[in-house]
Write a protein that holds these residues in place. Structure first.
Motif, PDB file in Angstrom:
ATOM      1  N   MET A  44       0.830  -1.193   0.000  1.00 62.18           N
ATOM      2  CA  MET A  44       0.000   0.000   0.000  1.00 62.18           C
ATOM      3  C   MET A  44       0.874   1.256   0.000  1.00 62.18           C
ATOM      4  SD  MET A  44      -2.650   1.000   2.899  1.00 62.18           S
ATOM      5  CE  MET A  44      -2.923   2.725   3.056  1.00 62.18           C
ATOM      6  N   ALA A  45       1.923   1.235   0.806  1.00 58.30           N
ATOM      7  CA  ALA A  45       2.822   2.381   0.869  1.00 58.30           C
ATOM      8  C   ALA A  45       3.476   2.623  -0.478  1.00 58.30           C
ATOM      9  CB  ALA A  45       3.885   2.143   1.948  1.00 58.30           C
ATOM     10  N   VAL A  46       3.891   1.531  -1.130  1.00 60.38           N
ATOM     11  CA  VAL A  46       4.558   1.667  -2.422  1.00 60.38           C
ATOM     12  C   VAL A  46       3.630   2.355  -3.424  1.00 60.38           C
ATOM     13  CG1 VAL A  46       5.354   0.349  -4.408  1.00 60.38           C
ATOM     14  CG2 VAL A  46       6.190  -0.221  -2.138  1.00 60.38           C
ATOM     15  N   VAL A  47       2.349   1.929  -3.414  1.00 61.45           N
ATOM     16  CA  VAL A  47       1.393   2.518  -4.357  1.00 61.45           C
ATOM     17  C   VAL A  47       1.137   3.980  -4.010  1.00 61.45           C
ATOM     18  CG1 VAL A  47      -0.971   2.411  -5.182  1.00 61.45           C
ATOM     19  CG2 VAL A  47       0.317   0.308  -4.841  1.00 61.45           C
ATOM     20  N   ARG A  48       0.875   4.237  -2.732  1.00 61.54           N
ATOM     21  CA  ARG A  48       0.502   5.590  -2.331  1.00 61.54           C
ATOM     22  C   ARG A  48       1.652   6.574  -2.502  1.00 61.54           C
ATOM     23  NH1 ARG A  48      -3.277   8.461   1.096  1.00 61.54           N
ATOM     24  NH2 ARG A  48      -2.097  10.163   1.991  1.00 61.54           N
ATOM     25  N   LEU A  49       2.863   6.132  -2.231  1.00 53.82           N
ATOM     26  CA  LEU A  49       4.008   7.040  -2.318  1.00 53.82           C
ATOM     27  C   LEU A  49       4.561   7.125  -3.738  1.00 53.82           C
ATOM     28  CD1 LEU A  49       5.830   6.084   0.996  1.00 53.82           C
ATOM     29  CD2 LEU A  49       4.179   7.891   0.599  1.00 53.82           C
ATOM     30  N   SER A  52       7.763   3.842  -8.700  1.00 58.82           N
ATOM     31  CA  SER A  52       7.613   3.153  -9.974  1.00 58.82           C
ATOM     32  C   SER A  52       8.999   2.748 -10.445  1.00 58.82           C
ATOM     33  CB  SER A  52       6.931   4.044 -11.003  1.00 58.82           C
ATOM     34  OG  SER A  52       7.819   5.071 -11.367  1.00 58.82           O
ATOM     35  N   PHE A  53       9.024   1.651 -11.181  1.00 57.43           N
ATOM     36  CA  PHE A  53      10.331   1.165 -11.635  1.00 57.43           C
ATOM     37  C   PHE A  53      11.003   2.186 -12.538  1.00 57.43           C
ATOM     38  CE2 PHE A  53       8.636  -3.004 -10.391  1.00 57.43           C
ATOM     39  CZ  PHE A  53       9.693  -3.393  -9.611  1.00 57.43           C
ATOM     40  N   ALA A  54      10.180   2.858 -13.364  1.00 54.83           N
ATOM     41  CA  ALA A  54      10.755   3.849 -14.278  1.00 54.83           C
ATOM     42  C   ALA A  54      11.471   4.936 -13.480  1.00 54.83           C
ATOM     43  CB  ALA A  54       9.641   4.456 -15.123  1.00 54.83           C
ATOM     44  N   LEU A  56      12.515   4.802 -10.286  1.00 54.37           N
ATOM     45  CA  LEU A  56      13.682   4.282  -9.571  1.00 54.37           C
ATOM     46  C   LEU A  56      14.847   4.101 -10.529  1.00 54.37           C
ATOM     47  CD1 LEU A  56      12.260   1.635  -7.101  1.00 54.37           C
ATOM     48  CD2 LEU A  56      13.260   3.848  -6.594  1.00 54.37           C
ATOM     49  N   GLY A  57      14.541   3.559 -11.731  1.00 54.15           N
ATOM     50  CA  GLY A  57      15.599   3.305 -12.708  1.00 54.15           C
ATOM     51  C   GLY A  57      16.297   4.586 -13.118  1.00 54.15           C
ATOM     52  N   SER A  58      15.491   5.583 -13.523  1.00 51.07           N
ATOM     53  CA  SER A  58      16.122   6.826 -13.992  1.00 51.07           C
ATOM     54  C   SER A  58      16.862   7.497 -12.838  1.00 51.07           C
ATOM     55  CB  SER A  58      15.075   7.760 -14.586  1.00 51.07           C
ATOM     56  OG  SER A  58      14.218   8.205 -13.572  1.00 51.07           O
ATOM     57  N   GLY A  59      16.291   7.383 -11.620  1.00 50.59           N
ATOM     58  CA  GLY A  59      16.956   7.966 -10.465  1.00 50.59           C
ATOM     59  C   GLY A  59      18.306   7.326 -10.215  1.00 50.59           C
ATOM     60  N   LEU A  60      18.341   5.985 -10.327  1.00 54.34           N
ATOM     61  CA  LEU A  60      19.614   5.286 -10.072  1.00 54.34           C
ATOM     62  C   LEU A  60      20.649   5.662 -11.110  1.00 54.34           C
ATOM     63  CD1 LEU A  60      18.432   1.762  -8.913  1.00 54.34           C
ATOM     64  CD2 LEU A  60      19.587   3.532  -7.588  1.00 54.34           C
TER      65      LEU A  60
ATOM     66  N   PRO B 163       7.927  11.648  -2.020  1.00 57.69           N
ATOM     67  CA  PRO B 163       8.308  10.761  -0.920  1.00 57.69           C
ATOM     68  C   PRO B 163       9.364   9.710  -1.267  1.00 57.69           C
ATOM     69  CG  PRO B 163       6.056  10.334  -1.627  1.00 57.69           C
ATOM     70  CD  PRO B 163       6.508  11.510  -2.401  1.00 57.69           C
ATOM     71  N   VAL B 164       9.548   9.413  -2.562  1.00 53.39           N
ATOM     72  CA  VAL B 164      10.495   8.344  -2.923  1.00 53.39           C
ATOM     73  C   VAL B 164      11.904   8.596  -2.362  1.00 53.39           C
ATOM     74  CG1 VAL B 164      11.592   7.144  -4.825  1.00 53.39           C
ATOM     75  CG2 VAL B 164       9.172   7.698  -4.947  1.00 53.39           C
ATOM     76  N   PRO B 165      12.506   9.784  -2.587  1.00 57.01           N
ATOM     77  CA  PRO B 165      13.841   9.993  -2.011  1.00 57.01           C
ATOM     78  C   PRO B 165      13.841   9.908  -0.495  1.00 57.01           C
ATOM     79  CG  PRO B 165      12.979  12.026  -2.938  1.00 57.01           C
ATOM     80  CD  PRO B 165      12.090  10.930  -3.417  1.00 57.01           C
ATOM     81  N   GLY B 166      12.746  10.331   0.144  1.00 58.32           N
ATOM     82  CA  GLY B 166      12.679  10.233   1.604  1.00 58.32           C
ATOM     83  C   GLY B 166      12.758   8.795   2.069  1.00 58.32           C
ATOM     84  N   VAL B 167      11.984   7.919   1.401  1.00 57.09           N
ATOM     85  CA  VAL B 167      12.000   6.500   1.785  1.00 57.09           C
ATOM     86  C   VAL B 167      13.399   5.921   1.616  1.00 57.09           C
ATOM     87  CG1 VAL B 167      11.164   4.217   1.145  1.00 57.09           C
ATOM     88  CG2 VAL B 167       9.578   6.120   1.242  1.00 57.09           C
TER      89      VAL B 167
END
Lengths: 431, 294
Positions: A44-49, A52-54, A56-60, B163-167
């Motif tokens: 639930m947290a993953v969905v609400r916050l 997304s893989f896209a 996370l990927g671009s961020g990495l 929130p992603v960077p926070g987590v």
């Protein structure tokens, strides 16, 4: 299969000891429910916050680029300014911790059950420190900036405020954990409540409080590095600035500086936290040796004491302060997993106290009813206290006893070892 | 009593009291030197940190007036007189607060999982070799020394606002902090079951699963809960750097001088932290008694 040969009736064993093999059904469901709940909440947290893989990927990928740009770390053109900011950071942490400790010290006594009888005061102090602790240092920094303006002073006050909450909680816990006998002793000799606190409690809790405060100094150095982000002084300002302007080599340099500083302070504070050992000059220092000597004298036989004493000190004028007397002493033992004490039984004990002309007093105690040996042991103890005679006592009385005890112990060990059964060999032997 | 109290002879008394005096003097001297050193450090730190007592004194009324002002509404009435106006944004704040809790939860969960897989490498008794232990320990140290908000600052640039960077920042910090605590727990276990499992042919991870985990699970869970409580506090300020949660609304309120909002949000945060404090403490006590009961 090899295993089936070793355990021919595996399914049978399984059936007979179902409880041992698979655990209770209820426990299994409970575990499953807990794991499912944790995972469900996480999903639930993953969905609400909006993970997304896209993203996370671009961020990495971006993060990888930044890491590449971070080497080699350089201070840029502002090495001097950075060092100054670092000094400011340490100063903020130091002053903040110290002020908080000073203010929290009385609060700790107000919140502790054994020093503050008034429940209302205790409750109010605790809730006060709880609400202060609930607010993060950064928020306090923002509030203090409104009062004293931007700059490191606001940082000092912010660290101080958030630590008052933690310290008064830790201090009150330390005060509640002490041994109350010392305080009662002071009170029984006519001391007031404040006397009992000053002489009965403070000396006990002081080392604990100091070590906790030092520990917080170290963690506050970490906090002080970030309060600059909101403008309350220290290196955080530069860190936030260089991150916002993408100067990654300088970011890396600042992070390295922080790591080194924290490591140094960590080292210093853990060294200070080590209990300081007193110098070896006090008369108490020889107690350890004397204890060993007394232990040996208690085990010496009559002959082992009488022969050397009559040989070396034939004309010794001994005053008997307490004539040898026989009594009972309760022996206590400890056993079981928790080491609870229990009374094993009473043993006959003989004791004597003598004084030599020079003034040393010797004490002899031993199991059994050997009056003569107890008296001689006391004399030997008194002689041992005389620096001039000590070497002789050590050589002719203590050393032989020590040797005999070691010999007896070795023999007992050898006898026990001969009858030892090696269970490991027994099990493996026929396989 | 017939016993006369034996008195020490004069020269003995003198020697002992001389020893006492010198010991006392030495102690006083140490204390004096310590106090002087501390005073010098305080003065030095005060200069560096630009401590200005006059300014504090002069502006001290501002703290009280600030604390007073945040409890008044725009129309000049005390906040308690009109709760509806005070908490006008309750729905929005509660939703942000829920975000904050989820950030802390997800960060703690992922961090605890990471710490679980890393902690065995950092222990004396279960690391494969000293080199592995060395690197695992240094990595954990790095993770917990860099403050989470610094990670958040960097990750906000990499992953974008939200929130992603926070987590992720909380997760990394949690790996470091919990990894160390977990490793300490593992170092204190009874090694006999491990030896038994390995003697029966278990691999390292099988031995960990069947011989170590049952021993450490209550402690691990208890530390993870404690960390969750700390992370809720940390997540409440993640919004300061744009990493989601209630912090965003709080910093906006403080910066833009929405006084009554500041008190409303602060009270919400304090209440949430206290409730979580109490609940996790209950669960932790149960977990610990569970361990002692076995």
């Amino acid at each position: 299969m090899k295993t089936s040969r070793m355990f021919p009736d595996q399914s049978d064993i399984r059936a007979r000891h179902a409880g041992l093999v698979s655990g209770s059904q209820r426990e299994r469901w409970l575990t499953l429910a807990v794991v499912l709940a944790l995972a469900g909440l996480a999903l639930m947290a993953v969905v609400r916050l909006e993970f997304s893989f896209a993203r996370l990927g671009s961020g990495l990928v971006q993060l990888g680029t930044f890491l590449g740009l971070m080497v080699p770390p350089t201070p840029g053109t502002q090495l001097w300014a950075l060092l100054k900011a670092l000094a400011e950071t340490v100063a903020i942490a130091f002053l903040g911790t110290l002020l908080a400790a000073l203010i929290a010290f009385p609060l700790g006594f107000l919140a502790a059950r054994n020093t503050m009888a008034n429940r209302v005061v205790r409750f109010l102090t605790r809730r006060f420190s709880d609400s202060i602790r609930g607010v993060d240092t950064l928020i306090w920094a923002l509030i203090w900036i409104n009062v004293v303006g931007l700059g490191p002073f606001a940082g000092v006050l912010a660290i101080m405020t958030s630590d008052i909450g933690s310290f008064s909680k830790l201090y009150s816990e330390a005060i509640e954990a002490i041994d109350r006998k010392a305080g009662e002793g002071v009170a029984s000799t006519g001391g007031s409540r404040l006397h009992a606190i000053r002489f009965g409690i403070v000396p006990q809790v002081m080392p604990v409080l100091i070590s906790q405060t030092l520990y917080y100094f170290e963690s506050n150095t970490r906090s002080a590095t970030i309060i600059g982000i909101v403008g309350a002084g220290g290196i955080g300002l530069y860190l936030a600035e260089t991150i916002r302007t993408y100067e990654w080599d300088q970011v890396a340099f600042i992070i390295l500086m922080i790591l080194v500083t924290v490591a140094v302070i960590d080292n210093v504070s853990s060294r200070l936290r080590m209990p300081m050992t007193p110098p070896n000059t006090s008369p108490i220092a020889s107690h350890h040796d004397r204890k060993a000597a007394l232990a040996l004298l208690a085990r010496a036989t009559l002959a082992e004491l009488a022969d050397p004493i009559s040989r070396h000190w034939p004309a010794l004028a001994v005053r008997e302060l307490r004539k040898p007397e026989i009594g009972l002493a309760m022996l206590r033992g400890r056993m079981g997993g928790d080491g609870a004490a229990f009374n094993l039984g009473e043993a006959t004990v003989t004791r004597a106290v003598v004084e030599l002309p020079a003034g040393q007093r010797g004490y002899g105690q031993r199991l059994g009813r050997d009056i003569g040996a107890a008296r001689l042991a006391a004399i030997a103890d008194a002689l041992w206290q005389d620096e001039a005679e000590r070497a002789l006592v050590e050589r002719d009385i203590l050393a032989p006893v020590r040797e005999r005890l070691a010999r007896e112990k070795a023999q007992a060990r050898a006898e026990t070892a001969a009858t030892r059964v090696d269970f490991f060999t027994l099990v493996r032997g026929d396989a | 009593m017939a016993h006369a109290v034996p008195r020490l002879q004069d020269h003995q008394v003198e020697a002992l009291s001389a020893a006492y005096r010198s010991a006392q003097l030495a102690k006083r001297r140490t204390t004096l030197v310590g106090v002087l050193l501390l005073a010098v450090l305080i003065l030095l730190a005060g200069r560096v940190a630009e401590v200005d007592l006059a300014k504090l004194w002069g502006n001290a009324h501002q703290l009280t007036s600030y604390l007073g002002r945040i409890f008044y509404l725009e129309n000049g009435k005390l906040v308690f007189t009109d709760i509806a106006d005070w908490y006008w944004g309750l729905g929005r704040w509660l939703s942000r607060l829920w975000d904050t809790l989820l950030i802390a939860y997800l960060g703690t969960l992922l961090g605890a999982i990471g710490a679980f897989f890393l902690c065995f490498a950092a222990t004396v008794n279960l690391a494969v070799n000293p080199a592995q232990r060395f690197f695992a320990r240094r990595f954990l140290e790095f993770c917990r020394t860099v403050p989470e908000i610094v990670f958040a600052l960097i990750f906000v640039v990499a992953f974008g606002l939200g929130p992603v960077p926070g987590v992720i920042a909380i997760m990394i910090h949690t790996v470091g902090a919990l990894g160390k605590l977990f490793a300490e727990v593992v170092e204190n276990i009874d090694m006999k079951p491990v030896e038994g499992a390995i003697a029966a042919g278990a691999t390292r991870w099988q031995a960990i699963r069947y011989a170590v985990v049952p021993q450490v699970l209550p402690n691990f869970a208890s530390y993870a809960l404690l960390r969750f409580e700390i992370n809720v506090r940390g997540a409440s300020v993640m919004g300061f750097v744009g990493a989601g949660g209630i912090g965003q609304d709080l910093i906006e309120a403080i910066r833009k001088f929405y006084y009554s909002d500041v008190s409303a949000i602060l009270l919400l945060i304090i209440a949430t932290v206290m409730i979580i404090d109490v609940v996790t403490e209950r669960i932790r006590h149960r977990l610990i008694s569970l361990e002692h009961g076995r």
